[in-house]
Design a protein around this motif. Sequence first.
Motif, PDB file in Angstrom:
ATOM      1  N   LEU A 156      41.404 -66.513  56.148  1.00  0.00           N
ATOM      2  CA  LEU A 156      42.014 -64.953  55.059  1.00  0.00           C
ATOM      3  C   LEU A 156      42.868 -65.726  54.420  1.00  0.00           C
ATOM      4  CD1 LEU A 156      40.474 -62.616  57.519  1.00  0.00           C
ATOM      5  CD2 LEU A 156      39.096 -64.427  56.041  1.00  0.00           C
ATOM      6  N   GLU A 157      44.286 -65.998  54.971  1.00  0.00           N
ATOM      7  CA  GLU A 157      45.757 -66.968  53.884  1.00  0.00           C
ATOM      8  C   GLU A 157      45.099 -66.971  53.390  1.00  0.00           C
ATOM      9  OE1 GLU A 157      49.001 -67.531  56.044  1.00  0.00           O
ATOM     10  OE2 GLU A 157      48.464 -65.753  57.625  1.00  0.00           O
ATOM     11  N   ALA A 158      44.853 -68.582  53.093  1.00  0.00           N
ATOM     12  CA  ALA A 158      44.418 -69.271  51.727  1.00  0.00           C
ATOM     13  C   ALA A 158      43.204 -69.128  50.971  1.00  0.00           C
ATOM     14  CB  ALA A 158      43.459 -70.628  52.465  1.00  0.00           C
ATOM     15  N   LEU A 159      42.591 -67.771  51.821  1.00  0.00           N
ATOM     16  CA  LEU A 159      40.976 -67.687  50.518  1.00  0.00           C
ATOM     17  C   LEU A 159      42.104 -66.430  49.810  1.00  0.00           C
ATOM     18  CD1 LEU A 159      38.372 -67.715  50.330  1.00  0.00           C
ATOM     19  CD2 LEU A 159      38.187 -65.499  51.902  1.00  0.00           C
ATOM     20  N   GLU A 160      42.596 -65.581  50.140  1.00  0.00           N
ATOM     21  CA  GLU A 160      43.726 -65.300  49.923  1.00  0.00           C
ATOM     22  C   GLU A 160      44.127 -65.745  48.710  1.00  0.00           C
ATOM     23  OE1 GLU A 160      46.236 -62.967  51.814  1.00  0.00           O
ATOM     24  OE2 GLU A 160      47.905 -62.478  49.772  1.00  0.00           O
ATOM     25  N   ALA A 161      45.055 -66.543  49.116  1.00  0.00           N
ATOM     26  CA  ALA A 161      45.511 -67.230  48.016  1.00  0.00           C
ATOM     27  C   ALA A 161      44.973 -68.183  47.038  1.00  0.00           C
ATOM     28  CB  ALA A 161      46.501 -69.162  48.415  1.00  0.00           C
ATOM     29  N   LEU A 162      44.035 -68.078  46.973  1.00  0.00           N
ATOM     30  CA  LEU A 162      42.646 -69.171  46.291  1.00  0.00           C
ATOM     31  C   LEU A 162      42.156 -68.236  45.195  1.00  0.00           C
ATOM     32  CD1 LEU A 162      41.953 -72.077  45.386  1.00  0.00           C
ATOM     33  CD2 LEU A 162      39.682 -71.225  47.054  1.00  0.00           C
ATOM     34  N   LEU A 181      40.952 -60.185  48.619  1.00  0.00           N
ATOM     35  CA  LEU A 181      39.283 -59.835  48.770  1.00  0.00           C
ATOM     36  C   LEU A 181      39.027 -58.491  48.798  1.00  0.00           C
ATOM     37  CD1 LEU A 181      41.187 -60.537  52.369  1.00  0.00           C
ATOM     38  CD2 LEU A 181      40.458 -62.203  51.084  1.00  0.00           C
ATOM     39  N   GLY A 182      39.105 -58.062  46.984  1.00  0.00           N
ATOM     40  CA  GLY A 182      37.704 -57.313  47.227  1.00  0.00           C
ATOM     41  C   GLY A 182      36.075 -57.970  46.471  1.00  0.00           C
ATOM     42  N   THR A 216      34.447 -58.481  58.564  1.00  0.00           N
ATOM     43  CA  THR A 216      35.219 -56.720  59.028  1.00  0.00           C
ATOM     44  C   THR A 216      36.361 -57.216  58.205  1.00  0.00           C
ATOM     45  OG1 THR A 216      33.992 -56.960  60.883  1.00  0.00           O
ATOM     46  CG2 THR A 216      35.780 -55.605  60.858  1.00  0.00           C
ATOM     47  N   ILE A 217      37.757 -58.305  58.682  1.00  0.00           N
ATOM     48  CA  ILE A 217      38.354 -58.310  58.078  1.00  0.00           C
ATOM     49  C   ILE A 217      38.489 -57.838  56.808  1.00  0.00           C
ATOM     50  CG2 ILE A 217      41.010 -59.220  57.831  1.00  0.00           C
ATOM     51  CD1 ILE A 217      40.457 -59.989  60.667  1.00  0.00           C
ATOM     52  N   ILE A 218      37.621 -58.284  55.707  1.00  0.00           N
ATOM     53  CA  ILE A 218      37.727 -58.849  54.604  1.00  0.00           C
ATOM     54  C   ILE A 218      36.950 -56.885  53.663  1.00  0.00           C
ATOM     55  CG2 ILE A 218      36.492 -59.631  52.143  1.00  0.00           C
ATOM     56  CD1 ILE A 218      36.025 -62.438  53.846  1.00  0.00           C
ATOM     57  N   ARG A 219      36.248 -56.520  54.199  1.00  0.00           N
ATOM     58  CA  ARG A 219      35.889 -55.373  53.461  1.00  0.00           C
ATOM     59  C   ARG A 219      36.746 -54.265  53.924  1.00  0.00           C
ATOM     60  NH1 ARG A 219      29.989 -55.021  52.724  1.00  0.00           N
ATOM     61  NH2 ARG A 219      30.044 -52.387  53.256  1.00  0.00           N
ATOM     62  N   PRO A 270      35.081 -50.147  42.031  1.00  0.00           N
ATOM     63  CA  PRO A 270      34.978 -50.490  42.958  1.00  0.00           C
ATOM     64  C   PRO A 270      36.240 -50.663  43.902  1.00  0.00           C
ATOM     65  CG  PRO A 270      33.796 -51.317  41.852  1.00  0.00           C
ATOM     66  CD  PRO A 270      34.460 -51.127  40.861  1.00  0.00           C
ATOM     67  N   PRO A 271      36.122 -50.650  45.150  1.00  0.00           N
ATOM     68  CA  PRO A 271      37.401 -51.495  45.836  1.00  0.00           C
ATOM     69  C   PRO A 271      36.931 -52.917  45.696  1.00  0.00           C
ATOM     70  CG  PRO A 271      35.828 -49.762  46.961  1.00  0.00           C
ATOM     71  CD  PRO A 271      35.799 -49.525  45.603  1.00  0.00           C
ATOM     72  N   ILE A 272      35.503 -53.085  45.425  1.00  0.00           N
ATOM     73  CA  ILE A 272      34.547 -54.503  46.171  1.00  0.00           C
ATOM     74  C   ILE A 272      33.772 -54.910  44.666  1.00  0.00           C
ATOM     75  CG2 ILE A 272      33.016 -56.065  46.803  1.00  0.00           C
ATOM     76  CD1 ILE A 272      33.226 -54.424  49.698  1.00  0.00           C
ATOM     77  N   ARG A 273      33.843 -55.626  44.044  1.00  0.00           N
ATOM     78  CA  ARG A 273      33.828 -56.171  42.838  1.00  0.00           C
ATOM     79  C   ARG A 273      31.771 -56.415  42.933  1.00  0.00           C
ATOM     80  NH1 ARG A 273      35.394 -57.075  37.595  1.00  0.00           N
ATOM     81  NH2 ARG A 273      33.926 -58.314  36.208  1.00  0.00           N
ATOM     82  N   ASP A 274      31.379 -55.568  41.799  1.00  0.00           N
ATOM     83  CA  ASP A 274      29.465 -55.811  42.045  1.00  0.00           C
ATOM     84  C   ASP A 274      29.330 -57.067  41.197  1.00  0.00           C
ATOM     85  OD1 ASP A 274      28.423 -54.871  39.184  1.00  0.00           O
ATOM     86  OD2 ASP A 274      29.336 -52.951  40.044  1.00  0.00           O
TER      87      ASP A 274
END
Lengths: 312, 446
Positions: B212-218, B261-262, B247-250, B59-63
């Motif tokens: 979001l950039e910092a989040l993606e890296a982490l 971000l999934g 919204t951007i994350i989803r 799934p594009p977003i992990r459960d």
Amino acid sequence: MALVVPKESYSGKIYEVQLGSGAKTVTIGGANALPFLGFEGTFPHKPAVALEVMDIAPEDWPETVKKAVSGASASPVQWAKFCQEQGADMVALRLIGTHPDQKNRSAEDAAKTAAEVAAAVDIPLVILGSGHVEKDTQVLQAVAAAVRGKNCAIGKAVEENYKTVAAAAMANDHKLIAMSQLDVNLAKQLNILLSQMGFAKERIIMDPMSSALGYGMEYTYSVMERIRQAALLQNDPMMQTPIICDIGLNVWKVKETIAPDAEMPEWGGLADRALAWEAITASGMLTAGADMLIMRHPGAMAKAKELIADLM
Amino acid sequence: MALSGVEIFKYLPKTNCKKCGHPTCLAFAMKLAAKQASLDACPDASADAKKVLGEAAAPPIRDITIGAGDKAVKVGGEICLFRHEKKFFNPCAFAVSIKSSEAGDAAAKKIEMVKTSEIDRVGQKLRVDAIAVTDDGGDAAKFASVVKQVVDGAPGVPVILVSANPAVIEAGIAHCADKKPLICGATADNADAMAKIAKEKKASLVVSAAGLEALEALSDKVKAMGVEDLVLDSGARKAKDMIEQYTIIRRAAIKKNFKPLGFPIISFAERGDSLSEAMAAAIGVMKYASIIVVNSVEKWKMLALLSLRQNIYTDPQVPMQVKQDIYKIGEATDKSPLMITTNFSLSYFIVRGEVENSKVPSWIAVMDNEGLSVLTAWAAGKFTASKIATFIQESGVEKSVTTKELIIPGYVAVLSGALEEKLPGWKITVGPREANQIPTFLKGRA
């Protein structure tokens, strides 16, 4: 892998509709992106909130909201002034007393009330009939003429009476609220019919038919999301009218806003619960794209306005 | 990235053996692409096919599941941005925050509120889903004592451990290590230590960063350290930032299959005023938060938020249904009118609303028609004279309504003759076609 912010490319834009006359006009609409997505669009006008006033005393309203307006609700003029003092962006006068099952007030009486209310406040006015299809045609014709020059929103025009109601709004330079029954295609159809009779689509405000939290709100929510997508992503000119949600009417008749503490102890205190019901319903409609709300409780309106500020 | 049916077909054995229950491999591939079948149904799928299709099917977003046992909650796993596109699958979890400084009576009070939070709404049991024990002074022993108080006081309720200090988390997790807690969480400064704890204890882990950039890296970094069950906190607290960043994350996850971000989103909606907090939480419910942390869980507030969640997570393809029953409206007596409608929730809500408007005490007989509206149910043969007659006879309504008069919707006036035959002794009256005519109709009879 670096994130590229996935932006939509919108080709459409919501029409800007101005209401009121004089110094305190209010404009709604103008968005060119899905609700509150400031990273990919602009929102020149924040959603407006109207407080509701009726032409008769609110005897049918549940205690919580009746009490909140009790100091002013004996007279429509006092009540409208009270709404303005409470910080409402507009006053929505509902001429419920004209309904044959209510007081069956005449169109002339209703017109007089509307003119008095219009003279008493300087914020824009929304004027609604009682919802009785035939009676509304007479009432709204008289009312539209009586408040000529005030640039009000008049409604609701529905499939069965839109010609007369739209003609009254057109002849007196008002904007029109067009209501359809919870369906994307019906909403579009009514806008098309109005355009075909010569009513400019840029002067329509669409009412997709609201519902209360817990009582079908998800239908309104998804219909509105789909309307907004059609307007902005598919650039459908018949879907680009601003959206109004008449929520107080629906919220203040469900059990959650009426049942006393003792009857439903597992639901918590009535006063907080009822206020939350209208406020959370408002949050849902705003998130789905409402440009304008009609609410009943000044406290719930204040919360809706606080959320709008938090969202912009 | 999702594969098309034809692309999937290339990996299948192309034997058309029908063992999967489909006539051809191509038909099966189409079902797989539509996510209406599982590759497990093919006994001859190659290892290669399983690998490629398994990755594509992820799934594009992990459960993620938080907690263990029957109160565990599964969040994430969503596949669309708008509920009308398909549906939202796993309802967001509401967690109440209990701070270290609330140890003792204040914590006990909140624990009690969580334990008594269950309500029944349209047949679903809803409640506060989790407790977020929140470190607010850096005192590891105090934090651990609250965790223990929560685990002992609300057994089985999933726990979120909130602190940026690994030593505090270590102390707390000692009391719930076997209960799959969610650790909140890893930041750029503590990621190594937090990831180590999460891995050891098999806990899921929030990655928190500002933006979001910092989040993606982490997220990438922590995943590379071997922690798979992640939850995202982008630092959004203002409603505007919540709706934009979520919204951007989803979108990134679903439309771009952007793996960093999934993951499900955790939202801190805490506000000083309880109703303001409820409204911020409402934004999270509608716009993509999977876990929502609030300061307080008064009954009125949870009723509103849980109802909103139920509305948003309802399957748009499956109409909401009301329980088949005879509903009493107002102080109805054995002489009050009895009306019948179907169990499509909107039909019932609208009819009920209008009956209440009329102020005429009445009975509404709601018949189970699988959630279809009156005309649809009639057209589908589920709202016929004989079925209505059976329902009325078996409902025992005769005992509460002695008039033996049944009012049917105007749209099915055609049924009245047949109904009078099937319900001997009953008078069938044709009511209005539209619900908004009910008040006039009822008042006209009074």
